[in-house]
Write an enzyme that holds these catalytic residues in place. Structure first.
Site, PDB file in Angstrom:
ATOM      1  N   HIS A 241       0.863  -1.193   0.000  1.00  0.00           N
ATOM      2  CA  HIS A 241       0.000   0.000   0.000  1.00  0.00           C
ATOM      3  C   HIS A 241       0.899   1.243   0.000  1.00  0.00           C
ATOM      4  CE1 HIS A 241      -2.843   3.048   1.199  1.00  0.00           C
ATOM      5  NE2 HIS A 241      -3.810   2.214   0.851  1.00  0.00           N
TER       6      HIS A 241
ATOM      7  N   GLU B 283      -3.809   2.089  -7.413  1.00  0.00           N
ATOM      8  CA  GLU B 283      -4.237   3.196  -6.567  1.00  0.00           C
ATOM      9  C   GLU B 283      -3.336   4.392  -6.800  1.00  0.00           C
ATOM     10  OE1 GLU B 283      -6.534   1.720  -2.931  1.00  0.00           O
ATOM     11  OE2 GLU B 283      -4.425   1.611  -2.429  1.00  0.00           O
TER      12      GLU B 283
HETATM   13  P1  PGA Z   1      -9.582   5.826  -0.055  1.00  0.00           P
HETATM   14  O1  PGA Z   1      -8.387   4.816   0.349  1.00  0.00           O
HETATM   15  O2  PGA Z   1     -10.681   4.977  -0.636  1.00  0.00           O
HETATM   16  O3  PGA Z   1      -9.951   6.455   1.271  1.00  0.00           O
HETATM   17  O4  PGA Z   1      -9.023   6.780  -1.023  1.00  0.00           O
HETATM   18  C1  PGA Z   1      -7.985   3.822  -0.512  1.00  0.00           C
HETATM   19  C2  PGA Z   1      -6.902   3.044   0.137  1.00  0.00           C
HETATM   20  O5  PGA Z   1      -6.342   3.480   1.159  1.00  0.00           O
HETATM   21  O6  PGA Z   1      -6.564   1.963  -0.330  1.00  0.00           O
END
Ligand code: PGA
Length: 239
Positions: free
Chosen positions: A84, A157
């Protein structure tokens, strides 16, 4: 790092209470803090899968404060997140370390959601620069066995979209997720198949349906919006 144990329990119970009305063909996985895994495992009771948000790069021993993949698996969890962006950024996790973590997870029988994504200054240079950045992160998957790859999911992401309320446009998210899929098909030992790719980053009840409808996007990794049962349920239904 959200919810005390009782708050986390209440959140999962609120989602489970509506279980019978949820679509059966949507796979839901709860990624809790390590402290919550054992309790939530019992509450989920096999109805939905459970995962941790990180695992150690070590197997066992004198690593105070670390939680191993085997310890996670022993709670009944079957997944872990690895890589992450907050782990990469705040804990300086390198690709080498993340590969070690993946080996630990697979050896313990866990499936892995591996997170990739570019920072804002790279995104501002355009799609090609963003892809080059993400491809560097993906390359460690080339070191995995064909068997490991059957237990791997990618989450795209973009860092600038995580927790900021700023979402990638559906087209932007789709282009990257689709490119990751195609890359996995041509570069990995997947026998012509593709890795599933999720989108994450300010995915919420209002934008989930449009994001999930895009080519290349097989699901979502939901952060902030999963902390309110109603919002999370709405996202599940929109899938
Ligand atoms: P968010 O977080 O949906 O709050 O943007 C995504 C994540 O931390 O994987």
């Amino acid at each position: 790092m959200n919810t005390t144990l009782s708050e986390g329990e209440a959140l999962v119970q609120a989602i489970l209470a509506t279980r019978k009305t949820l679509p059966k063909d949507v796979e839901i996985i709860f990624f809790t803090p390590h402290t919550h895994l054992w309790l939530i495992s019992g509450i989920l009771n096999g109805h939905y899968q459970l995962g941790a948000q990180d695992c150690s790069a070590h197997t066992a021993g004198a690593y105070t404060g670390e939680v191993s993949a085997a310890m996670i698996a022993s709670t009944g969890a079957s997944y872990t997140l690895i890589g992450h962006s907050e782990r990469r950024q705040y804990h300086h996790e390198t690709n080498e370390l993340l590969l070690e973590k993946m080996h630990q997870a697979f050896n313990a029988g866990l499936k892995v959601i591996f997170c990739v994504g570019e920072p804002l200054e790279v995104r501002e240079k355009g799609d090609n620069a963003a892809w080059e950045y993400v491809e560097q992160q993906l390359r460690i998957a080339c070191k995995l066995t064909a068997e490991n790859l059957t237990s791997l999911i990618i989450a795209y992401e973009p860092i600038w979209a995580i927790g900021t309320g700023q979402t990638a446009t559906p087209e932007e998210a789709s282009r990257m997720c689709d490119t990751i899929e195609q890359w996995s098909k041509s570069k990995l030992k997947l026998d012509g198949k593709m890795l599933p790719v999720l989108y994450g980053g300010s995915c919420n009840a209002n934008n989930a349906q449009e994001l999930f409808a895009q080519k290349g996007i097989s699901g979502g990794l939901i952060g902030g919006a999963s902390l309110k049962a109603e919002d999370f349920l709405s996202i599940i239904r929109s899938f």
